[in-house]
Scaffold this motif. Structure first.
Motif, PDB file in Angstrom:
ATOM      1  N   GLY A 212      -2.220  -5.276  69.521  1.00 23.58           N
ATOM      2  CA  GLY A 212      -1.176  -6.174  68.710  1.00 23.58           C
ATOM      3  C   GLY A 212      -0.104  -5.210  68.087  1.00 23.58           C
ATOM      4  N   HIS A 213      -0.536  -3.920  67.899  1.00 24.23           N
ATOM      5  CA  HIS A 213       0.551  -3.066  67.189  1.00 24.23           C
ATOM      6  C   HIS A 213       1.239  -2.171  68.280  1.00 24.23           C
ATOM      7  CE1 HIS A 213      -1.276  -3.951  63.291  1.00 24.23           C
ATOM      8  NE2 HIS A 213      -2.404  -4.121  64.015  1.00 24.23           N
ATOM      9  N   THR A 214       2.604  -2.297  68.002  1.00 23.63           N
ATOM     10  CA  THR A 214       3.659  -1.576  68.890  1.00 23.63           C
ATOM     11  C   THR A 214       4.100  -0.095  68.184  1.00 23.63           C
ATOM     12  OG1 THR A 214       5.359  -2.565  68.108  1.00 23.63           O
ATOM     13  CG2 THR A 214       4.337  -3.355  69.861  1.00 23.63           C
ATOM     14  N   ASP A 215       3.756   0.166  66.873  1.00 28.89           N
ATOM     15  CA  ASP A 215       4.084   1.346  66.362  1.00 28.89           C
ATOM     16  C   ASP A 215       2.831   1.836  65.485  1.00 28.89           C
ATOM     17  OD1 ASP A 215       7.075   1.939  66.549  1.00 28.89           O
ATOM     18  OD2 ASP A 215       6.785  -0.180  66.363  1.00 28.89           O
ATOM     19  N   PHE A 216       2.037   2.790  65.911  1.00 28.91           N
ATOM     20  CA  PHE A 216       1.208   3.232  65.142  1.00 28.91           C
ATOM     21  C   PHE A 216       0.705   4.895  65.501  1.00 28.91           C
ATOM     22  CE2 PHE A 216      -1.100   2.006  69.047  1.00 28.91           C
ATOM     23  CZ  PHE A 216      -1.919   2.942  69.453  1.00 28.91           C
ATOM     24  N   VAL A 217      -0.140   5.407  64.680  1.00 32.18           N
ATOM     25  CA  VAL A 217      -0.346   6.856  64.712  1.00 32.18           C
ATOM     26  C   VAL A 217      -1.841   6.881  64.921  1.00 32.18           C
ATOM     27  CG1 VAL A 217      -0.605   9.054  63.491  1.00 32.18           C
ATOM     28  CG2 VAL A 217       1.550   7.916  63.601  1.00 32.18           C
ATOM     29  N   LEU A 218      -2.475   7.568  65.741  1.00 35.88           N
ATOM     30  CA  LEU A 218      -3.791   7.900  65.973  1.00 35.88           C
ATOM     31  C   LEU A 218      -4.105   9.128  65.507  1.00 35.88           C
ATOM     32  CD1 LEU A 218      -6.529   6.391  68.142  1.00 35.88           C
ATOM     33  CD2 LEU A 218      -6.287   9.118  68.105  1.00 35.88           C
ATOM     34  N   GLU A 339       3.302   1.472  61.234  1.00 41.40           N
ATOM     35  CA  GLU A 339       2.860   0.314  60.503  1.00 41.40           C
ATOM     36  C   GLU A 339       1.304   0.362  60.487  1.00 41.40           C
ATOM     37  OE1 GLU A 339       1.986  -4.020  62.297  1.00 41.40           O
ATOM     38  OE2 GLU A 339       2.860  -2.814  63.384  1.00 41.40           O
ATOM     39  N   LEU A 340       0.702   1.318  61.274  1.00 46.25           N
ATOM     40  CA  LEU A 340      -0.705   1.557  61.008  1.00 46.25           C
ATOM     41  C   LEU A 340      -1.296   2.831  61.684  1.00 46.25           C
ATOM     42  CD1 LEU A 340      -3.374  -0.630  61.312  1.00 46.25           C
ATOM     43  CD2 LEU A 340      -3.278  -0.096  63.597  1.00 46.25           C
ATOM     44  N   VAL A 341      -2.146   3.617  61.007  1.00 42.23           N
ATOM     45  CA  VAL A 341      -2.956   4.688  61.106  1.00 42.23           C
ATOM     46  C   VAL A 341      -4.356   4.404  61.570  1.00 42.23           C
ATOM     47  CG1 VAL A 341      -3.594   7.057  60.514  1.00 42.23           C
ATOM     48  CG2 VAL A 341      -1.379   6.177  59.701  1.00 42.23           C
ATOM     49  N   VAL A 342      -4.857   4.844  62.755  1.00 42.25           N
ATOM     50  CA  VAL A 342      -6.090   4.757  63.622  1.00 42.25           C
ATOM     51  C   VAL A 342      -6.938   5.817  63.383  1.00 42.25           C
ATOM     52  CG1 VAL A 342      -7.622   4.014  65.088  1.00 42.25           C
ATOM     53  CG2 VAL A 342      -5.519   2.740  64.768  1.00 42.25           C
ATOM     54  N   PRO A 371       1.393   3.076  55.285  1.00 42.39           N
ATOM     55  CA  PRO A 371       0.617   2.486  56.337  1.00 42.39           C
ATOM     56  C   PRO A 371      -0.654   2.079  56.215  1.00 42.39           C
ATOM     57  CG  PRO A 371       0.564   4.819  56.848  1.00 42.39           C
ATOM     58  CD  PRO A 371       1.715   4.652  55.422  1.00 42.39           C
ATOM     59  N   ARG A 372      -1.088   0.950  56.787  1.00 41.94           N
ATOM     60  CA  ARG A 372      -2.616   0.591  56.735  1.00 41.94           C
ATOM     61  C   ARG A 372      -3.481   1.658  57.409  1.00 41.94           C
ATOM     62  NH1 ARG A 372      -5.648  -3.341  59.250  1.00 41.94           N
ATOM     63  NH2 ARG A 372      -4.029  -3.875  60.546  1.00 41.94           N
ATOM     64  N   LEU A 373      -4.460   2.022  57.021  1.00 40.89           N
ATOM     65  CA  LEU A 373      -5.550   2.903  57.700  1.00 40.89           C
ATOM     66  C   LEU A 373      -6.561   2.094  57.923  1.00 40.89           C
ATOM     67  CD1 LEU A 373      -3.528   5.165  56.309  1.00 40.89           C
ATOM     68  CD2 LEU A 373      -5.861   6.569  55.992  1.00 40.89           C
ATOM     69  N   VAL A 374      -6.929   2.346  59.331  1.00 40.50           N
ATOM     70  CA  VAL A 374      -8.193   1.578  60.020  1.00 40.50           C
ATOM     71  C   VAL A 374      -9.125   2.712  60.768  1.00 40.50           C
ATOM     72  CG1 VAL A 374      -6.950  -0.806  59.940  1.00 40.50           C
ATOM     73  CG2 VAL A 374      -7.013   0.800  61.937  1.00 40.50           C
ATOM     74  N   VAL A 375     -10.495   2.211  60.591  1.00 39.92           N
ATOM     75  CA  VAL A 375     -11.239   3.392  61.417  1.00 39.92           C
ATOM     76  C   VAL A 375     -11.463   2.878  63.251  1.00 39.92           C
ATOM     77  CG1 VAL A 375     -13.551   3.886  61.975  1.00 39.92           C
ATOM     78  CG2 VAL A 375     -12.704   3.718  59.523  1.00 39.92           C
ATOM     79  N   GLY A 376     -11.248   3.735  63.887  1.00 39.56           N
ATOM     80  CA  GLY A 376     -11.258   3.353  65.311  1.00 39.56           C
ATOM     81  C   GLY A 376     -12.388   2.345  65.576  1.00 39.56           C
ATOM     82  N   ASP A 377     -12.023   1.516  66.616  1.00 43.04           N
ATOM     83  CA  ASP A 377     -13.252   0.635  67.025  1.00 43.04           C
ATOM     84  C   ASP A 377     -13.902   1.215  68.328  1.00 43.04           C
ATOM     85  OD1 ASP A 377     -13.031  -1.271  65.228  1.00 43.04           O
ATOM     86  OD2 ASP A 377     -11.672  -2.350  66.220  1.00 43.04           O
ATOM     87  N   VAL A 378     -13.159   2.031  69.314  1.00 39.83           N
ATOM     88  CA  VAL A 378     -13.796   2.491  70.564  1.00 39.83           C
ATOM     89  C   VAL A 378     -14.339   3.703  70.039  1.00 39.83           C
ATOM     90  CG1 VAL A 378     -13.209   3.254  72.897  1.00 39.83           C
ATOM     91  CG2 VAL A 378     -11.811   1.587  71.639  1.00 39.83           C
TER      92      VAL A 378
END
Length: 404
Positions: A212-218, A339-342, A371-378
């Protein structure tokens, strides 16, 4: 002309659009009845029946079982035919080559892993690729010729201007200017190549934390430190394919590394790569440091520290490491404003929520954007999963197109 796609708006194209919508619904929801497909697509019962008959005749769907638990006879259920196509992915690094084959539904049906030959082994890269692919195909009860498409994930990136692998001097044998031509001659299916971290981002975008996110950094940290940039929903690869090679980024807190491509390292890698974690643990007086290769040693130390948040030495390990990671990450988010950093790779995910929160707090101090930081799910073989998802996307577009 026969064999060409129809004109937009013609019955043939509209039927193909309905076919694809139904196939996508079956992939998303699993077995569905004709009535349910009609409701989800807005098609009438006769049209839905014709659609399913057409797809079944074309080998794209199968009748499978009936509905249960309702009065009266059960309704026939349909599902995507798993054998409509098979795809393969390869995850290549200096230590091993991991291969997998998936059916068109995305279910992995065969796996194989080979240790990567040493620099002096003399085993050609093409042989390494075909051996890994053949092993996974055999495990699936298939042959190489049954695979519709292959995606190969490697460190670094193949320069689209020269066709040569760059930013991965630690991958022996993969730098020949004729490698892609040699692979094309040996493989009976179309193949693509992609940076390994970009494939992890693709897996997270389709299956994990970035849906659901179109702009993010991993940000990836395992054997090496790297990033993937997704802007407007698409991977940004850069002019030479090197976008996201943040391990080469000069950062405060470490000496400048010159001729970074020859050294295969840079300031951010030296400061915050997985190899820095055991060294930092020693400086803090932490005992029982694992003697495993550094990605495994770093993961074990971070997991141990996250499980002991009230132990001062372990907390300092996480806090110092978080500051180092946020130092380089601040440069990325200041320019890209995502928007997001994974956070992905065992050098990040092993620290769990404790490490994530520390990096988030430090980043908010160091960067103007937040940005909001989240831990990857995969977590299970994310490079390989991304390779399969990439191959599946293209394959489904080809196989599910009934307008041809």
């Amino acid at each position: 002309m026969a064999g060409t796609a129809g004109t937009p708006g013609t019955p043939r194209v509209l039927r193909a659009m309905n076919d694809r919508a139904a196939l996508d619904l079956l992939l998303e929801h699993g077995p569905l009845s004709r009535t349910r497909i009609g409701k989800l697509t807005g098609l009438s019962k006769p049209t839905a029946s014709q659609l399913l008959a057409r797809l079944e005749a074309g080998g794209l769907v199968l009748a499978t079982g009936t509905t249960e638990g309702r009065p009266g006879p059960g309704a026939q259920l349909y599902e995507v035919n798993p054998a409509a196509a098979y795809t393969a992915g390869l995850d290549v690094n200096p230590r091993r080559i991991r291969a997998a084959v998936a059916d068109v539904t995305g279910r992995t049906v065969g796996r194989h892993e080979l240790p990567a030959p040493g620099r002096r082994s003399g085993v050609p890269v093409v042989r390494q690729v075909t051996d890994a692919l053949d092993g996974a195909a055999k495990a699936a009860g298939l042959s190489r010729a049954d695979v519709h498409r292959l995606v190969i994930g490697t460190p670094g990136a193949f320069d689209p201007n020269t066709g040569r692998l760059r930013y991965a001097s630690h991958l022996p044998g993969w730098h020949s200017p004729t490698l892609l031509d040699e692979l094309a001659a040996a493989l009976p299916m179309p193949f693509e190549y992609e940076n390994d971290v970009n494939l992890v981002a693709l897996a997270e975008q389709r299956l994990g934390a970035a849906r659901g996110h179109t702009d993010f950094v991993l940000l990836w940290n395992q054997e090496g430190l790297g990033a993937a940039l997704v802007l407007g929903g698409r991977l940004h690869r850069g002019w030479t394919g090197g976008a996201g090679e943040v391990g080469f980024l000069p950062v405060p807190g470490t000496p400048l590394v010159r001729q970074v491509t020859k050294a295969n390292s840079g300031g951010f890698q030296e400061l915050a790569g997985s190899q820095a974690v055991p060294e930092l643990a020693r400086e803090l007086g932490i005992e029982d440091i694992p003697q495993d290769p550094y990605p495994e040693a770093a993961a074990a130390l971070l997991a141990r520290a996250a499980a002991a948040p009230h132990d001062d030495r372990h907390h300092r390990l996480l806090r110092t490491y978080a500051t180092r990671l946020a130092t380089g990450l601040a440069s990325l988010v200041s320019v890209l404003d995502p928007e997001l950093v994974v956070l992905s790779g065992t050098g990040l995910t092993s620290g769990g929520e404790v490490l994530r929160a520390l990096i988030q707090a430090e980043l908010e101090e160091l960067a103007a954007s937040r940005p909001r930081l989240v831990v990857g799910d995969v977590r299970e073989h994310p490079v390989l999963r991304g390779a399969l998802e990439s191959a599946l996307a293209t394959t489904r577009d080809e196989v599910f197109d009934t307008s041809r």
